[in-house]
Design a protein around this motif. Sequence first.
Motif, short mmCIF file in Angstrom:
data_model
loop_
_atom_site.label_atom_id
_atom_site.label_comp_id
_atom_site.label_asym_id
_atom_site.label_seq_id
_atom_site.Cartn_x
_atom_site.Cartn_y
_atom_site.Cartn_z
N ARG A 1 0.82 -1.20 0.00
CA ARG A 1 0.00 0.00 0.00
C ARG A 1 0.86 1.26 0.00
O ARG A 1 0.33 2.37 -0.18
CB ARG A 1 -0.92 0.01 1.24
N ALA A 2 2.14 1.11 0.22
CA ALA A 2 3.07 2.25 0.27
C ALA A 2 4.43 1.79 -0.24
O ALA A 2 4.67 0.59 -0.41
CB ALA A 2 3.17 2.78 1.70
N TRP A 3 5.28 2.79 -0.46
CA TRP A 3 6.67 2.48 -0.84
C TRP A 3 7.60 3.36 -0.02
O TRP A 3 7.18 4.37 0.57
CB TRP A 3 6.89 2.71 -2.34
N ALA A 4 8.84 2.96 0.10
CA ALA A 4 9.80 3.65 0.97
C ALA A 4 11.03 4.06 0.19
O ALA A 4 11.47 3.39 -0.75
CB ALA A 4 10.20 2.77 2.15
N ARG B 1 11.89 7.24 4.42
CA ARG B 1 10.56 7.84 4.44
C ARG B 1 9.57 6.97 3.66
O ARG B 1 9.97 6.26 2.74
CB ARG B 1 10.60 9.24 3.84
N ALA B 2 8.28 7.08 4.01
CA ALA B 2 7.25 6.26 3.37
C ALA B 2 6.30 7.15 2.58
O ALA B 2 5.99 8.28 3.00
CB ALA B 2 6.48 5.46 4.42
N TYR B 3 5.80 6.61 1.45
CA TYR B 3 4.90 7.35 0.57
C TYR B 3 3.76 6.41 0.14
O TYR B 3 3.96 5.22 -0.09
CB TYR B 3 5.65 7.84 -0.66
N ALA B 4 2.55 6.99 0.05
CA ALA B 4 1.39 6.20 -0.37
C ALA B 4 1.52 5.77 -1.82
O ALA B 4 1.87 6.59 -2.68
CB ALA B 4 0.10 7.00 -0.18
N ARG B 5 1.24 4.51 -2.07
CA ARG B 5 1.35 3.99 -3.43
C ARG B 5 0.24 4.60 -4.30
O ARG B 5 -0.90 4.70 -3.89
CB ARG B 5 1.26 2.47 -3.44
N GLY B 6 0.62 5.02 -5.49
CA GLY B 6 -0.34 5.61 -6.41
C GLY B 6 -0.38 7.13 -6.30
O GLY B 6 -0.10 7.84 -7.26
N SER B 7 -0.70 7.67 -5.11
CA SER B 7 -0.78 9.13 -4.93
C SER B 7 0.56 9.72 -4.54
O SER B 7 0.78 10.94 -4.66
CB SER B 7 -1.80 9.46 -3.84
N ASP B 8 1.50 8.91 -4.05
CA ASP B 8 2.83 9.34 -3.62
C ASP B 8 2.78 10.33 -2.46
O ASP B 8 3.73 11.09 -2.25
CB ASP B 8 3.62 9.93 -4.79
N GLU B 9 1.71 10.39 -1.70
CA GLU B 9 1.62 11.27 -0.54
C GLU B 9 2.60 10.82 0.53
O GLU B 9 2.76 9.63 0.79
CB GLU B 9 0.20 11.27 0.02
N VAL C 1 -4.73 7.03 -0.78
CA VAL C 1 -4.64 8.41 -0.33
C VAL C 1 -4.77 8.45 1.19
O VAL C 1 -5.19 7.47 1.82
CB VAL C 1 -5.75 9.30 -0.98
N THR C 2 -4.45 9.58 1.79
CA THR C 2 -4.44 9.69 3.25
C THR C 2 -5.75 10.21 3.82
O THR C 2 -5.96 10.17 5.03
CB THR C 2 -3.30 10.61 3.71
N GLY C 3 -6.64 10.73 3.02
CA GLY C 3 -7.89 11.28 3.56
C GLY C 3 -9.11 10.50 3.13
O GLY C 3 -9.06 9.63 2.25
#
Length: 489
Positions: free
Chosen positions: A448-451, A455-463, A485-487
């Motif tokens: 669901r995320a990548w690093a 640091r970690a980022y949401a997969r797809g949205s890169d948030e 996404v985060t929201g």
Amino acid sequence: MRDPRRPAGGRRRSGSGVRRRIAAAVGALAVTAGLVAAGPPASAAGLTRVTGFGTNPGNLAMYGYVPDALPSGAPLVVALHGCTQSASDYYTHSGWPQLADRLGFAVVFPETSSANNATSCFNWFEPGDSVRGGGEALSIRQMVDKAVAQYGSDPRRVYVTGLSAGGGMTANLLAAYPDVFAGGSIAAGLPAHCAGSVSAAYTCMYGPPDRTPAQWGDLVRAAAPAGTASWPRVAIWQGTADTTVRPANASELRDQWTNVWGISPTPSRTVSLTGGTTLSVHDDASGRPAVEVYSVSGMAHGLPVDPGSGAGQCGSTGTYYLDTICSAHHTARLWGLDGDGGDPGTLPAPTGLTVTGTTDTSVTLRWNAVAGAESYQVHRGGTKVADTASTAHTDGGLATGTAYRYTVTAVDPAGRVGAASTAVTATTTGFTPTCHTASTYDHTVAQRAWASGGRAYARGSDEYLGLWNTFTVRTLKQTAPGHYVTGGC
């Protein structure tokens, strides 16, 4: 053995000595196996006592279950309980009422009692009870006549199934009344006419005679009306760890019924199913299954069930109702009760079944008309979901982004269901958002995320989610495949 004090066609008044001898042998189908009755005599909601069904020479009780708004011409299933059980117990656990609601047929639950047998077993080993025109077998035949008249059931589509002693009686009924029963299912049961006395019951249960297929088949042919040329389609269910009715009985049953059909005891094919089950299929000359043997690995004595609401699930667990696979579902498929290739009626399969549209919650189908059809049944995943007079249907209330398999059958004015169409698969559109709360480390493990750079980022949205570790917790919403996404949660 028969009590000489029992009046012909009347109630049995078995002496205690006879009851003890019967209990000593066939009680192994109940006491030794642990078949303890679950619940009171038949009184479950939806199960109705039926009286006045004939002379009832076997002194049995008749109970029926009929789904709401069941049309005339629907099939009929007769379901026989095991020793020390009741119609209510079998109704509650076997799964047949669920299948009746799902596929549209009536069920008759015959019930015996301690007045007939000390442990309430059907007397499969008593010649007077298991032949055409006498005893318990005739009582069950009379129940069929009553159900056909009262429920409007199709006399061409009557089937019988049973567990343990009920399975032994089922085999005898199929031999005695092949003109009545279009199919049968024998669960942890015995070959037809394996035993003709109390003492012989033990031999059959623990080590059936090693007769040739022709010898087993001759027992059926001798019990059937002279000149019988059409035989029931038979399912045989057996657990490999059954120490009460040993697995050798399934092999002898296979030899018996394949010989009756005049087909090879070597399977046409084998299939691996859920619950550790191996299905061996024996096709008739036209390539349709005539005899099926289901071997359930590691299962002890009992009826296979698979609790749940899925298309292939049914029943509930209980004493000797074992959570492995829904035997009723697969048996109904062999008999053609699911409208998906088992025992088709006279109408041909609809052609041209096509998916004409999909939304996120619906699928629209269209097919060509069948001459002589009054209506059509739409089946999703083998389960009937609609009756319609049209040659189009929209199936709603579906999950988004999900694949569904459909077939259609034609129904004639008498309610007989024809062959199933070629299946089509339709996938609904859209995506159902889901929320996931976890550490940034666990999000990356779950893709669901990548690093990068700690640091970690949401997969797809890169948030940006924060530091990549097991202490930083974030909630992500999946809005599309591979996109988070985060929201919004």
